[in-house]
Enzyme design. Structure first.
Site: not given
Ligand SMILES: *Cc1c(COP(=O)(O)O)cnc(C)c1O
Length: 482
Positions: A124
């Site tokens: 993120k």
């Molecule tokens: C947010 C997240 C995901 C999922 O990503 P999406 O964009 O919601 O599909 C997968 N792994 C981690 C570690 C995350 O923080």
């Protein structure tokens, strides 16, 4: 570039530009924003872009989506965001300057695309760091400010706080469930001492925190008066920023623009893989987009059967890959918009069902018959699979992976036989193992490594307000600080 809503802007003024939608969330009609058409990237661009730095590539791609910020300013924002200093947690031996290096498990065939080298060790950061700099720039231009209110059970909240800390015109109020996050996650968020970051630990569950955020968002008068905003996963700028690393991963994993690549994406809200879908629609040579879920397999079910069946909160499982524990996938509407030929009336009809808590079934439709055109495959993983995969990757390759990435590797192993031998498969590494130490210990009987600059994090003083999940009390807390 103009933006449209997946539901057609019924009764709304049409076609805003990027900066108009940057600070908002949903379109006024309840839909999600998408560019009115995807920019086409041809062979000439791929040839010119192959040798660019991450920041240079980010500018080239984002300038196709962002036409209302002067090019020199956008370039400066990209240069400031994507530096080896911000994204400094690459594995030993991997090139930090690449920002998202590829770590091969099988050279040329199966690799990890490292997306978790930013300040909070999860993917993120890739988009959120850009968002912080974009917010600061646009707010300064307009002489405005914003108070971001969010609820988090882990990755999103810390990524938002590290992106917004010290930013002019931005305050963050982040609710988290008291005592429910790992010690590392708590230390990451609560040790921030910046004046514009406020951590509120709510004595309840994540859903209680989420309910308060929803209640504040529904109080339109309060929301307008105190300039309450959000940075949730449906924000278009986050999706746009994520498109960049699909291109970068392609260039890292191949030597020529005649080649193809496949991506396997650990998925929850469909934000990450939605960016992969858009990269492919733009013309990136993607052979396959493999979607991996955990036990919360609402998306895997759709790609296998054509039925989209959002789960009730009570049906949502708490798993050891918690950032993928979702009951419905908030970005999925963007893909379905393309699947149904960009017909907003069809999307609006389908989401009338979803918003009422009912499934929709496309299995017999002409649209689902064409799903092969979009190159998706999918699979799911369980806690036992996760432990076995973490163990096997460590044993065979000496590489430690986190629980979410393990869901990706498990499904990539299942699918790799269907992918031509000259097509590299990249699993997107969405977090580093230190964030999920408990499951790593269960799988390997040892602790994950802590990056050098984060050792001692848990001993730092913490700044957090513990409060009851009481709407009025939390509103008062905000009012007294803005
Ligand atoms: C947010 C997240 C995901 C999922 O990503 P999406 O964009 O919601 O599909 C997968 N792994 C981690 C570690 C995350 O923080």
């Amino acid at each position: 570039m103009k933006y449209i809503s997946t539901r057609g802007h019924v009764g709304q003024p049409a076609n805003p530009e990027f900066c108009d939608i940057l600070l908002g969330g949903l379109a006024p009609d309840g839909g999600l924003y998408l560019p009115e058409s995807y920019p086409r990237i041809g062979r000439a661009e791929l040839d010119a872009w192959r040798s660019l730095s991450y920041a240079g590539l980010a500018f080239e791609i984002l300038s196709r989506f962002i036409t209302d910020i002067p090019a020199a300013d956008l370039k400066a924002i990209c240069d400031k965001t994507y530096t080896a200093d911000v994204y400094r947690h690459a594995r030993p031996g991997d090139d930090t300057a690449k920002i998202t290096p590829v770590h091969w498990l099988e050279q040329g065939r199966l690799g990890l695309l490292e997306l978790s080298n930013g300040p909070t060790l999860a993917f993120k950061d890739m988009a959120m760091q850009l968002l912080g700099n974009l917010f600061e720039y646009v707010l300064a231009k307009r002489g405005e400010s914003i108070n971001i209110l969010g609820a988090t059970s882990g990755d999103t909240g810390s990524a938002a706080e590290y992106a917004m800390r010290g930013k002019q015109g931005v305050r963050v109020f982040m609710l988290s469930p008291h005592g429910k996050m790992s010690a590392f996650q708590r230390a990451q968020m609560y040790s921030l001492q910046d004046e514009n970051i406020f951590n509120i630990a709510v004595t309840g569950m994540f859903d209680d925190a989420q309910d308060i955020v929803k209640a504040v968002s529904n109080d339109l008068e309060f929301k307008a008066k105190y300039k309450i905003g959000a940075v949730n996963s449906i924000n278009w700028a986050r999706v746009a920023a994520q498109v960049v690393y699909y291109f970068k991963g392609y260039f890292e994993a191949t030597t020529s623009n005649d080649q193809q690549v496949a991506f396997c994406v650990p998925s929850g809200n469909f934000g990450n893989i939605c960016a992969g879908h858009i990269a492919r629609m733009m013309g990136l040579p993607v052979a396959k987009l493999i979607l991996a879920t955990n036990e919360n397999d609402v998306l895997d079910e759709f790609f296998r059967t054509g039925v989209y069946r959002p789960r009730k909160t009570a049906e949502t499982r708490v798993t050891s890959s918690p950032s993928m524990d979702i009951s419905k996938a908030s970005n999925f509407e963007r893909f379905v918009f393309d699947l149904v030929g960009r017909d907003p009336r069809k999307v609006a009809a389908l989401w009338t069902e979803v918003d009422a808590g009912r499934p929709f079934d496309l299995s017999a439709s002409a649209e689902f018959a064409r799903i092969g055109d979009f190159a998706f495959a999918s699979g799911s993983s369980s806690h036992a699979d996760r432990l076995a995969t973490i163990g096997k990757v460590f044993e065979q390759y000496g590489v430690m992976i986190d629980t979410h990435t393990a869901d990706g590797v498990k499904v990539a192993w299942e699918q790799i036989e269907t992918i031509p031998a000259d097509v590299p498969v990249l699993v997107l590494e969405t977090a580093l193992p230190v964030k999920f130490a408990e499951t790593i210990r269960e799988a390997l009987g040892r602790d994950p490594e802590v990056p050098a600059d984060l050792q001692g994090l848990e001993a730092l003083p913490q700044r957090v307000e513990v409060m009851a999940p009481d709407l009025e009390q939390i509103k008062r807390f905000i009012v007294e600080r803005v």
